[in-house]
Design an enzyme around this catalytic site. Structure first.
Site, PDB file in Angstrom:
ATOM      1  N   ALA A  10       0.796  -1.235   0.000  1.00 44.19           N
ATOM      2  CA  ALA A  10       0.000   0.000   0.000  1.00 44.19           C
ATOM      3  C   ALA A  10       0.820   1.273   0.000  1.00 44.19           C
ATOM      4  O   ALA A  10       0.427   2.273  -0.603  1.00 44.19           O
ATOM      5  CB  ALA A  10      -0.941   0.009   1.202  1.00 44.19           C
ATOM      6  N   LYS A  41       3.458   6.587   7.276  1.00 44.51           N
ATOM      7  CA  LYS A  41       3.739   6.219   5.889  1.00 44.51           C
ATOM      8  C   LYS A  41       2.468   6.036   5.058  1.00 44.51           C
ATOM      9  O   LYS A  41       2.537   5.919   3.839  1.00 44.51           O
ATOM     10  CB  LYS A  41       4.580   4.946   5.843  1.00 44.51           C
ATOM     11  CG  LYS A  41       5.992   5.135   6.375  1.00 44.51           C
ATOM     12  CD  LYS A  41       6.820   3.871   6.179  1.00 44.51           C
ATOM     13  CE  LYS A  41       8.253   4.085   6.649  1.00 44.51           C
ATOM     14  NZ  LYS A  41       9.097   2.887   6.463  1.00 44.51           N
ATOM     15  N   VAL A  82       0.582  -5.333  -6.556  1.00 43.59           N
ATOM     16  CA  VAL A  82       1.411  -4.236  -7.038  1.00 43.59           C
ATOM     17  C   VAL A  82       2.811  -4.290  -6.434  1.00 43.59           C
ATOM     18  O   VAL A  82       3.789  -3.884  -7.058  1.00 43.59           O
ATOM     19  CB  VAL A  82       0.748  -2.879  -6.711  1.00 43.59           C
ATOM     20  CG1 VAL A  82       1.551  -1.720  -7.279  1.00 43.59           C
ATOM     21  CG2 VAL A  82      -0.681  -2.845  -7.263  1.00 43.59           C
ATOM     22  N   LYS A 159      11.773  -9.848 -12.597  1.00 44.80           N
ATOM     23  CA  LYS A 159      10.441  -9.543 -13.119  1.00 44.80           C
ATOM     24  C   LYS A 159       9.977 -10.602 -14.112  1.00 44.80           C
ATOM     25  O   LYS A 159       8.796 -10.983 -14.128  1.00 44.80           O
ATOM     26  CB  LYS A 159      10.445  -8.168 -13.787  1.00 44.80           C
ATOM     27  CG  LYS A 159      10.746  -7.007 -12.854  1.00 44.80           C
ATOM     28  CD  LYS A 159       9.795  -6.915 -11.682  1.00 44.80           C
ATOM     29  CE  LYS A 159       8.406  -6.490 -12.060  1.00 44.80           C
ATOM     30  NZ  LYS A 159       7.537  -6.234 -10.881  1.00 44.80           N
ATOM     31  N   PRO A 186       4.311  -2.086 -17.171  1.00 39.24           N
ATOM     32  CA  PRO A 186       4.636  -0.667 -17.377  1.00 39.24           C
ATOM     33  C   PRO A 186       6.096  -0.438 -17.715  1.00 39.24           C
ATOM     34  O   PRO A 186       6.977  -1.234 -17.373  1.00 39.24           O
ATOM     35  CB  PRO A 186       4.300  -0.041 -16.019  1.00 39.24           C
ATOM     36  CG  PRO A 186       4.544  -1.147 -15.045  1.00 39.24           C
ATOM     37  CD  PRO A 186       4.132  -2.411 -15.757  1.00 39.24           C
ATOM     38  N   MET A 188       9.042   2.915 -17.600  1.00 36.55           N
ATOM     39  CA  MET A 188       9.485   3.776 -16.503  1.00 36.55           C
ATOM     40  C   MET A 188       8.305   4.640 -16.051  1.00 36.55           C
ATOM     41  O   MET A 188       7.654   5.289 -16.876  1.00 36.55           O
ATOM     42  CB  MET A 188      10.628   4.664 -16.963  1.00 36.55           C
ATOM     43  CG  MET A 188      11.116   5.645 -15.916  1.00 36.55           C
ATOM     44  SD  MET A 188      12.374   6.730 -16.607  1.00 36.55           S
ATOM     45  CE  MET A 188      12.668   7.816 -15.230  1.00 36.55           C
TER      46      MET A 188
END
Length: 358
Positions: A10, A41, A82, A159, A186, A188
């Site tokens: 998150a 944070k 993510v 990745k 994605p 950069m």
């Protein structure tokens, strides 16, 4: 009752914008953090929930441990995975990066598959899983391409192997238990930071140029995407039925670092920022890389142009990207406003971004 979506990592740069996008569209968001005590944070996320009137809760879950993941996915209709390590310097041992990336991804997928509620997982991969290790570089790469792990550096390998592992895991599930998987790849990622702690390695070129931390630009560049557009793509990948089983490139035209520098110099030079605009010779960059681990990451890509097509996402999901120039300027402005880039000597310090937030 709002559809509940789990977002991992998150407090990261991309996850924060994804959470904002989901809240804006009426989803109830459950978000994972490693430390529930570190409230500072995630203060920007709490403000986003207050602004939108959305439902946001935080749960503790670490990609390196099984504990917490069953509770995190319970009752969620979708998972947006993510979170992923993105180092600013090469690791001493590539397995220190590859292991957590692969195992963390599988840990999330195993938890999602074990619950009866999750039907779709959207995985944030990267063009690093598409463009690296190829002998030919002047080819426009698409979702049909895969990086060659044996010829890739640690991050690109991590990745690639993590995304491959995700697809293999889903394919091996029994037909009646199969999750729908979508990968978003994605380039950069530019765009505004939401807090001083929610930054990314992708901000480093902009920060270094604005801070004059480098004397000039190596012959490197990137195919870029705005984090706000990327957040929209994650939502569309989650919502669109036909997206299941697909990868989607999210990257625009290639931008050389020298062009970033020239744009920043034009826009921020009048405000006192002495942005370097000269191009550094490859020989000098290689020499600096012997002593600077951050510069060392650029050496394998000197002079290589990232050529990719996002046409599939445009065609199948109706996704669009904003102009890269605006993304660059918004990135720079936010780094200044959040104090990540200091004001030039003699200039007034900017009003802290948090003080101006709704």
């Amino acid at each position: 009752m709002s559809t509940r979506v789990l977002v991992t990592g998150a407090t990261g740069f991309v996850a924060g914008h994804v959470i904002d996008e989901l809240l804006e569209h009426g989803y109830a968001v459950r978000a994972t953090v490693r430390d529930l005590d570190a409230a500072d944070k995630r203060a920007h996320l709490v403000r986003a929930a207050e602004r939108t009137g959305g439902e946001l809760e935080f749960v503790a879950a670490d990609l390196g441990r099984d504990a917490g993941w069953a509770a995190a996915v319970a009752g969620c209709a979708a998972v947006l995975h993510v979170a992923s390590p993105f180092p600013a310097t090469p690791p001493a041992d590539e397995q220190d990066l590859i292991g957590p990336a692969v195992e963390g991804t599988l840990r999330v997928l195993r938890a999602a598959a074990a619950t009866g509620s999750v039907r779709r997982v959207v995985l944030t991969s990267s063009i690093a899983a598409i463009t690296h290790g190829h002998d030919v570089h002047d080819v426009v790469r698409t979702e049909a391409d895969w990086s060659v792990p044996e010829k890739s550096a640690a991050y690109q390998k991590s990745k690639t192997l993590a995304e491959r592992a995700a697809w293999d895991f889903v394919a091996a599930l029994p037909a009646g238990e199969r999750l729908e998987l979508v990968a978003v790849n994605p380039g950069m990622i530019l765009g505004p930071v939401q807090s001083a702690t929610a930054t990314s390695t992708s901000h480093e070129p902009v920060r270094m140029l604005l801070s004059r931390a480098v004397p000039g630009s190596p012959r490197v560049g990137w195919a870029t995407v705005d984090v706000r557009d990327l957040a929209v793509l994650h939502r569309l990948a989650m919502e669109t039925p036909a997206a299941a089983g697909n990868r989607y490139v999210a990257a625009g035209a290639h931008l050389w670092m020298r062009d970033l520098g020239r744009t920043l110099a034009t826009e921020f030079g009048p405000r006192g920022y002495r942005v370097p605009t000269r191009v550094l010779p490859d020989l000098l960059v290689r020499a600096i890389a012997l002593f600077d681990k951050t510069v060392r990451l650029t050496v394998p890509t000197l002079g290589i142009e990232e050529l990719l097509s996002s046409e599939k996402a445009h065609r199948e999901l109706g996704w669009t990207m904003r102009p890269a120039r605006g993304s660059l300027l918004d990135t720079a402005e936010s780094l200044i406003q959040h104090g990540i880039v200091a004001a030039p000597r003699g200039a007034a310090a900017p009003v802290p971004a948090a003080a101006t937030s709704a």
